[in-house]
Structure formats: structure tokens, C-alpha cells
Write a protein that holds these residues in place. Structure first.
Motif, PDB file in Angstrom:
ATOM      1  N   ASP A 104       0.639  -0.784   0.210  1.00 27.73           N
ATOM      2  CA  ASP A 104       0.184   0.438   0.166  1.00 27.73           C
ATOM      3  C   ASP A 104       0.422   1.561  -0.439  1.00 27.73           C
ATOM      4  O   ASP A 104       1.148   2.296   0.965  1.00 27.73           O
ATOM      5  CB  ASP A 104      -1.329   0.431   0.998  1.00 27.73           C
ATOM      6  CG  ASP A 104      -1.785  -1.123   1.155  1.00 27.73           C
ATOM      7  OD1 ASP A 104      -1.980  -1.260   0.199  1.00 27.73           O
ATOM      8  OD2 ASP A 104      -2.328  -1.293   2.181  1.00 27.73           O
ATOM      9  N   PHE A 126       0.009  -2.720   9.911  1.00 24.86           N
ATOM     10  CA  PHE A 126      -0.808  -3.932  10.094  1.00 24.86           C
ATOM     11  C   PHE A 126      -0.042  -4.234  12.172  1.00 24.86           C
ATOM     12  O   PHE A 126      -0.892  -3.731  12.555  1.00 24.86           O
ATOM     13  CB  PHE A 126      -1.046  -5.847   9.928  1.00 24.86           C
ATOM     14  CG  PHE A 126      -1.359  -4.982   8.428  1.00 24.86           C
ATOM     15  CD1 PHE A 126      -2.412  -4.521   7.735  1.00 24.86           C
ATOM     16  CD2 PHE A 126      -0.159  -4.810   6.951  1.00 24.86           C
ATOM     17  CE1 PHE A 126      -2.945  -4.467   6.353  1.00 24.86           C
ATOM     18  CE2 PHE A 126      -0.881  -4.642   5.795  1.00 24.86           C
ATOM     19  CZ  PHE A 126      -2.366  -4.369   5.899  1.00 24.86           C
ATOM     20  N   TYR A 135      -3.570   0.069   8.457  1.00 25.92           N
ATOM     21  CA  TYR A 135      -3.743  -0.076   7.276  1.00 25.92           C
ATOM     22  C   TYR A 135      -3.285   0.665   6.112  1.00 25.92           C
ATOM     23  O   TYR A 135      -2.466   1.615   6.725  1.00 25.92           O
ATOM     24  CB  TYR A 135      -5.509  -0.638   6.835  1.00 25.92           C
ATOM     25  CG  TYR A 135      -6.183  -1.577   7.124  1.00 25.92           C
ATOM     26  CD1 TYR A 135      -5.710  -2.654   7.831  1.00 25.92           C
ATOM     27  CD2 TYR A 135      -7.576  -2.549   6.136  1.00 25.92           C
ATOM     28  CE1 TYR A 135      -6.385  -4.047   7.813  1.00 25.92           C
ATOM     29  CE2 TYR A 135      -7.900  -3.096   6.511  1.00 25.92           C
ATOM     30  CZ  TYR A 135      -7.220  -3.942   6.852  1.00 25.92           C
ATOM     31  OH  TYR A 135      -7.657  -5.871   7.416  1.00 25.92           O
ATOM     32  N   ASP A 138      -8.721   3.286   3.667  1.00 30.68           N
ATOM     33  CA  ASP A 138      -8.356   3.883   2.954  1.00 30.68           C
ATOM     34  C   ASP A 138      -8.319   5.078   2.534  1.00 30.68           C
ATOM     35  O   ASP A 138      -8.669   5.923   1.041  1.00 30.68           O
ATOM     36  CB  ASP A 138      -8.319   3.008   1.228  1.00 30.68           C
ATOM     37  CG  ASP A 138      -7.751   1.663   1.380  1.00 30.68           C
ATOM     38  OD1 ASP A 138      -7.204   1.095   2.333  1.00 30.68           O
ATOM     39  OD2 ASP A 138      -7.858   1.101   0.675  1.00 30.68           O
ATOM     40  N   GLU A 153     -10.786   0.530  -3.840  1.00 30.89           N
ATOM     41  CA  GLU A 153     -10.499   1.005  -2.351  1.00 30.89           C
ATOM     42  C   GLU A 153      -9.599   1.751  -2.869  1.00 30.89           C
ATOM     43  O   GLU A 153      -9.161   2.063  -4.134  1.00 30.89           O
ATOM     44  CB  GLU A 153     -10.561   0.047  -2.009  1.00 30.89           C
ATOM     45  CG  GLU A 153      -9.270  -1.670  -2.673  1.00 30.89           C
ATOM     46  CD  GLU A 153      -9.109  -2.621  -2.146  1.00 30.89           C
ATOM     47  OE1 GLU A 153     -10.319  -3.234  -1.072  1.00 30.89           O
ATOM     48  OE2 GLU A 153      -8.380  -3.160  -2.446  1.00 30.89           O
ATOM     49  N   THR A 198      -7.675  -7.487  -3.374  1.00 35.83           N
ATOM     50  CA  THR A 198      -5.724  -7.597  -3.296  1.00 35.83           C
ATOM     51  C   THR A 198      -5.521  -8.983  -3.421  1.00 35.83           C
ATOM     52  O   THR A 198      -4.246  -8.996  -3.348  1.00 35.83           O
ATOM     53  CB  THR A 198      -4.922  -7.101  -2.389  1.00 35.83           C
ATOM     54  OG1 THR A 198      -4.009  -6.780  -2.075  1.00 35.83           O
ATOM     55  CG2 THR A 198      -5.745  -8.345  -0.777  1.00 35.83           C
ATOM     56  N   HIS A 258      -6.220  -7.878  -8.860  1.00 43.36           N
ATOM     57  CA  HIS A 258      -6.046  -6.530  -8.352  1.00 43.36           C
ATOM     58  C   HIS A 258      -5.336  -6.338  -9.507  1.00 43.36           C
ATOM     59  O   HIS A 258      -5.131  -6.278 -10.591  1.00 43.36           O
ATOM     60  CB  HIS A 258      -4.548  -6.456  -7.552  1.00 43.36           C
ATOM     61  CG  HIS A 258      -4.812  -5.429  -6.616  1.00 43.36           C
ATOM     62  ND1 HIS A 258      -3.788  -5.469  -5.412  1.00 43.36           N
ATOM     63  CD2 HIS A 258      -5.866  -4.505  -6.110  1.00 43.36           C
ATOM     64  CE1 HIS A 258      -4.223  -4.188  -5.089  1.00 43.36           C
ATOM     65  NE2 HIS A 258      -5.356  -3.825  -4.798  1.00 43.36           N
ATOM     66  N   HIS A 278      -2.980  -0.494  -5.794  1.00 39.73           N
ATOM     67  CA  HIS A 278      -2.577   0.191  -5.139  1.00 39.73           C
ATOM     68  C   HIS A 278      -1.739   0.957  -4.868  1.00 39.73           C
ATOM     69  O   HIS A 278      -0.809   0.669  -4.511  1.00 39.73           O
ATOM     70  CB  HIS A 278      -2.573  -0.982  -2.800  1.00 39.73           C
ATOM     71  CG  HIS A 278      -3.403   0.160  -2.218  1.00 39.73           C
ATOM     72  ND1 HIS A 278      -3.804   0.189  -1.465  1.00 39.73           N
ATOM     73  CD2 HIS A 278      -2.714   1.313  -2.209  1.00 39.73           C
ATOM     74  CE1 HIS A 278      -4.799   0.931  -0.388  1.00 39.73           C
ATOM     75  NE2 HIS A 278      -2.946   1.514  -0.999  1.00 39.73           N
ATOM     76  N   ARG A 318       3.371  -8.717   0.038  1.00 41.62           N
ATOM     77  CA  ARG A 318       2.897  -7.109  -1.077  1.00 41.62           C
ATOM     78  C   ARG A 318       3.843  -6.522  -0.365  1.00 41.62           C
ATOM     79  O   ARG A 318       4.627  -5.644   0.002  1.00 41.62           O
ATOM     80  CB  ARG A 318       1.597  -6.877  -0.911  1.00 41.62           C
ATOM     81  CG  ARG A 318       0.593  -7.681  -0.567  1.00 41.62           C
ATOM     82  CD  ARG A 318      -0.730  -7.634  -0.586  1.00 41.62           C
ATOM     83  NE  ARG A 318      -1.156  -6.880   1.271  1.00 41.62           N
ATOM     84  CZ  ARG A 318      -1.460  -6.051   0.796  1.00 41.62           C
ATOM     85  NH1 ARG A 318      -2.931  -5.523  -0.325  1.00 41.62           N
ATOM     86  NH2 ARG A 318      -1.522  -5.120   1.711  1.00 41.62           N
TER      87      ARG A 318
HETATM   88  C1  6LW Z   1      -5.823  -1.546   2.011  1.00 34.76           C
HETATM   89  C2  6LW Z   1      -6.734  -1.448   0.655  1.00 34.76           C
HETATM   90  C3  6LW Z   1      -5.784  -2.734  -0.310  1.00 34.76           C
HETATM   91  O1  6LW Z   1      -6.393  -1.055   3.105  1.00 34.76           O
HETATM   92  O2  6LW Z   1      -5.220  -3.744   1.381  1.00 34.76           O
HETATM   93  O3  6LW Z   1      -4.522  -3.553  -1.690  1.00 34.76           O
HETATM   94  C4  6LW Z   1      -5.746  -2.949   2.490  1.00 34.76           C
HETATM   95  N1  6LW Z   1      -5.212  -2.995  -1.245  1.00 34.76           N
HETATM   96  O4  6LW Z   1      -6.406  -1.213  -0.122  1.00 34.76           O
HETATM   97  C5  6LW Z   1      -4.531  -4.237   2.960  1.00 34.76           C
HETATM   98  O5  6LW Z   1      -3.454  -3.440   2.842  1.00 34.76           O
END
Ligand code: 6LW
Length: 509
Positions: free
Chosen positions: A28, A45, A88, A136, A184, A204, A208, A245, A277
Motif C-alpha cells: 500500500d 498491520f 492499514y 484507505d 479501494e 488485492t 487486482h 493499490h 506485498r
Molecule cells: C488496503 C486496501 C488493500 O486497505 O489492501 O490492496 C488493504 N489494497 O486498499 C490492506 O492492505
């Protein structure tokens, strides 16, 4: 110089610029530019401190300069915070001479804002944003100084940054591509004559992607780009998957770039990614006032500006300083009485709180695994307790090598099952424990896992004896679920244990 005279803390890791630009569980990404300097923040997290922040001069070499939420007063992660809960996706922006960061603590009060004049810190105490719904959050300012906060969904409110209060109810400004799930990660930009609203959608995972819309004003109305998604690797055999993202930024020469998250799965079917990620960089050009994302690959294009390599990282953390390097993270909190370098100078002392890595309150401190192949070692003195070296995905997925009372044992926890898979005696006194993840180069059949993880001890002659070599798929996101990746570190299982040093060394193959 004879090799035994070389101090391990002087041995450095060098990295040629390549994608990912920030390897390991750093998802992110949100980026902003201030003059010649770039700053980037990522999700964190259940780990403390929260929100790692990086600096770069060239967009490809990034160095961690701190963590945005590094005081208990800023970051409350209750003991009940589940793995992949907590902090997040952030948005990082620079406005009116201050850095602004908005983010969601899904287990501790929702959306919040912190600010700083120096992105390395200190950052302010949080202003809670109770009127900002969902996750987000994004920040953008219009010409009148009005701050627009856009959230996953995609809803939008006007925000008073002084009070944290919103004006009016949240308004839905776009829903993304009809049929695509999870719109998102919105970011709103004023570029040229348009307001652009970029989002992630499709979830995600493998589906994605990044889509964009544009309109005449920050609140729309927005028309979607006919070429949406402007980036996705879904249904391809590209080595970088789950791409989405994203955030946009201009290079030193005015060219446009995108930072985004992606994963590098390994093994057979369905593919398992073990490093979480990661943050990648891709070039962007503009056609008909729409952004077009160029080649995203593990090779980076030649950049038309000077590169500024970051100082190479030492292989060894020798725990000689009062503070741990900002790369070190703990679970949910890090009470000084449970984790300290001041009790035995030059050593890291951990005091057990939970009994094992299965426990939410275990005393654990580690760093992200950032390379498929690496060699990790730690010297532990277990004379006052038991503890060891662990590879952790979450409470239900971890491998560790633990020592106590002249014995070492390898423990595997996979889902509801926990097993001692190997054990052996060792001479009393300090022991060097080792962990070696190794990527599988050859797929034996369609079910071959992504890597192996060897856990063992270093013998008095310096050689490494693995006690167990385990399939790495069980410490992957596809098996464990969630949003994080592997963290490798040290822990206390009972009493007090001391660590003299910790080595993390990438292995070239
Ligand atoms: C985040 C969302 C996402 O809030 O995963 O990949 C969630 N995107 O935007 C957690 O990282």
C-alpha cells in the motif's frame, strides 16, 4: 586483512536498483515529492512501531528513515488485534510546509491524521477523524484550501484538519468499474485541467488492478477512463502479480511514475508468495489526458537522472546502541521491560510474556524477510530461559528453532497443528541458531512449493547443520491468508534470553 578480523557489522549488503524498489512486506505505498526528495510510507498491520517511512532522491533507492507511529501514545494496538488487523493503507502528502499522513487503525479508533515537519519524525499525536468512514483515506486540497478526504467505496467528505471534523455526510463519488469488486485505495490529484480519481479494484489478490476516472472538480462528476483498468496483471503469467493499490508521483525531470503493490509468487499451482506485498515502480505517460502505465518488470528502465544509491545495510545488528534500527518490529507493542539493550550492554534482552509464537502477547522482535534466499543467524544465551529464532507469518503459521537446557528443537505451527519436527542436544552455553529460506529453482510437478526453510545450528567450526528443511508454502499468504508477509526475528518463550547479535545476509544464486 585476515577474514576473522573483519567485523560482521562492517560487512554490507549492496543492492542494484531493480523492482521491487522496496522488497518484502511493504504494501500500500503512498509517495510524495518535496523538491529533490521523495518520501514513501507503507502499511504495518499488527506490528509496532507502525508505518515505515522511506526517503529517496531517485525513486529507485529507498532507505528507511523511521516509522511514523513510533510512540505508544500514537499507536494503540490492543492485545486482541488480529494478525493483518491494525494499521492499514496510509496516504502521505506535503501541504503548507507540513507532511500530512492519514491512515486507518482498524482495531484502534478508525481513521486518524498525523503531521510532521521532518518526515523522519517526530510525528504529532494523532487527530482522530471519527466522521471519516471506512478505510484507505486520501487527502487532497483544492485552490481554496478545502481539504477533500476520499475513502474506499468510493466516498468523499470535506475535512477540517484542525478539528478532525467533517462537513456534511459522505457522498459516493464513484463505484469503479461495474462488476469489479472492492473499489479501494482512492487517490485524488489535480493534474493539468482535470481532477483524477485513481483507485484499486478487483481485490488485492490475482484480480487486482488500477483504474482511474476524471472530472472537472474534486467532487466530480467523474468519467471513467475507457482503457480501465490502466494496470492489471490478472490472467497473465507475469512474474509480478496482484498489481494494484497505486500512487502517482513526478520524477526529477517532470516525467510521471507510479508506485504500487505487487507480489512475486513461486512454486507450482496456484503459486505462493512468501515475501508479502512489495512496492514496485512503473513509468507513466499521458495520452489524451489519460495516464498510460508502461512496462512493469523486475528490470527497471534506464533513468534519465542521476542515481543516489543508499548506504548499504550492514549484515549484522550487534545491539550495541540504545535504540534498535527502525527496521525492527514487535507484535502489537514493545514494552521496554520486555525488550531492551540496556540490561546487558551490547546484547538484546527479551523477557517472555506469552509462552510461544502461538500467543498474541509473545515477546518477539524481527525484521521483514526481503530476499528469497537469505542466511539468518543469531547468537543466543539461554542460561536464564528459553527462546530462539523464528520465521513468522502469523500466530498460526510460523517455524522456529528454540533452545533451552542444552537442547535445540525445531517447531512448526501450521494452521491448528503444532509439532516438534526435530531436536538435538547442544553444549551448554550460548548457541548460534540459523534459518535459511531458499527459493526452489526447479518445479518437480505442479504442486511444488515456492521455497524451503532450513532451521538449524552453527557448529563450533562455523558450519551450519540444518535440523529440518520445511516446505515454505505454509508460511505464504496464499495459505495463511491476510495482508502481511514473513518476518524473521528472535523471541523469548520462557524466562529471559539474551541475543549478542543477529545477522541477515542475502544469498546470491
Ligand atoms: C488496503 C486496501 C488493500 O486497505 O489492501 O490492496 C488493504 N489494497 O486498499 C490492506 O492492505
Amino acid at each position: 586483512m585476515p577474514s576473522e578480523k573483519i567485523k560482521r557489522s562492517d560487512v554490507v549488503q549492496t543492492a542494484a536498483p531493480a523492482n521491487p524498489v522496496v522488497a518484502g512486506f511493504f504494501p500500500d505505498p503512498s509517495v510524495c515529492r518535496v523538491g529533490d526528495d521523495y518520501y514513501l510510507a507503507c502499511s504495518s498491520f499488527e506490528y509496532f512501531p507502525g508505518l515505515p517511512i522511506f526517503h529517496s532522491r531517485d525513486l529507485v533507492h529507498w532507505r528507511q528513515i523511521g516509522n511514523v507511529l513510533d510512540r505508544p501514545s500514537q499507536l494503540v494496538l490492543p492485545q486482541s488485534t488480529n494478525s493483518s488487523g491494525g494499521i492499514y493503507a496510509p496516504t502521505l502528502r506535503h501541504h503548507d510546509g507540513r507532511f500530512h499522513l492519514v491512515v486507518t487503525n482498524v482495531n484502534g479508533g478508525g481513521n486518524l491524521l498525523v503531521t510532521a515537519t521532518d518526515p523522519a519524525g517526530p510525528w504529532s499525536e494523532p487527530t482522530m477523524l471519527p466522521g471519516v468512514p471506512g478505510i484507505d483515506p486520501d487527502l487532497a486540497w483544492d485552490e481554496d484550501g478545502v481539504c477533500w478526504c476520499t475513502v474506499a467505496g468510493v466516498g468523499q467528505v470535506r475535512l477540517d484538519l484542525e478539528t478532525g471534523k467533517v462537513e456534511g455526510a459522505a457522498r459516493r463519488i464513484w463505484s469503479g468499474t461495474p462488476g469489479a469488486k472492492a473499489p479501494e485505495a482512492p487517490h485524488l490529484y489535480h493534474i493539468g485541467g482535470w481532477w483524477y480519481l485513481m483507485i484499486a479494484e478487483g481485490g488485492t489478490e490475482r484480480g487486482h488492478g488500477v483504474s482511474i476516472a476524471r472530472g472537472p472538480a474534486p467532487d466530480g462528476p467523474f468519467e471513467p477512463c475507457p482503457a480501465n483498468p490502466i494496470l492489471s496483471h490478472r490472467s497473465t503469467d507475469h512474474p509480478i502479480q496482484n498489481t494494484g493499490h497505486a500512487d502517482l508521483v513526478q520524477g526529477p525531470d517532470g516525467s510521471w511514475w507510479m508506485v504500487l503493490l505487487g507480489v512475486r509468487p513461486g512454486g507450482g499451482t496456484p503459486g505462493w508468495h512468501v515475501l508479502g506485498r512489495e512496492t514496485f515502480l512503473a513509468p507513466v505517460s499521458w495520452v489524451d489526458d489519460w495516464p498510460v502505465v508502461g512496462e512493469l518488470s523486475t528490470e527497471l528502465p534506464a533513468l534519465p537522472w542521476p542515481l543516489h544509491p543508499t548506504p548499504a545495510e550492514p549484515v549484522r545488528d550487534d545491539f550495541d546502541g540504545a535504540e534498535l534500527h527502525p527496521r525492527w518490529v514487535s507484535l502489537r507493542h514493545r514494552p521496554a521491560e520486555l525488550c531492551t539493550t540496556s540490561e546487558r550492554p551490547g546484547w538484546l534482552t527479551l523477557r517472555a510474556s506469552g509462552g510461544s509464537l502461538d500467543d498474541l502477547n509473545v515477546t518477539f522482535v524481527g525484521r521483514r524477510q526481503q530476499h528469497f534466499d537469505c542466511r539468518v543467524r543469531a547468537l543466543i544465551d539461554p542460561s536464564e530461559g528459553s527462546g530462539g529464532l523464528a520465521v513468522r507469518l502469523d500466530e498460526q503459521h510460523h517455524y522456529e528453532i528454540e533452545t533451552a537446557d542444552g537442547a535445540v528443537r525445531v517447531i512448526a505451527r501450521i494452521g491448528p497443528l503444532r509439532s516438534v519436527v526435530a531436536q538435538r542436544e547442544v553444549p551448554a552455553g550460548p548457541v548460534i541458531l540459523g534459518v535459511e529460506p531458499q527459493r526452489r529453482e526447479t518445479l518437480h510437478d505442479s504442486r511444488t512449493g515456492p521455497d524451503t526453510v532450513s532451521l538449524g545450528v552453527v557448529e563450533p567450526d562455523g558450519s551450519f547443520t540444518p535440523l529440518a528443511t520445511l516446505d515454505g508454502r505454509y508460511l505464504s499468504t496464499e495459505v495463511a491468508g491476510g495482508f502481511t508477509g514473513r518476518v524473521i526475528g528472535v523471541y523469548a518463550a520462557a524466562g529471559t534470553v539474551h541475543f549478542d547479535w543477529f545477522d541477515y545476509e542475502p544469498v546470491e544464486r
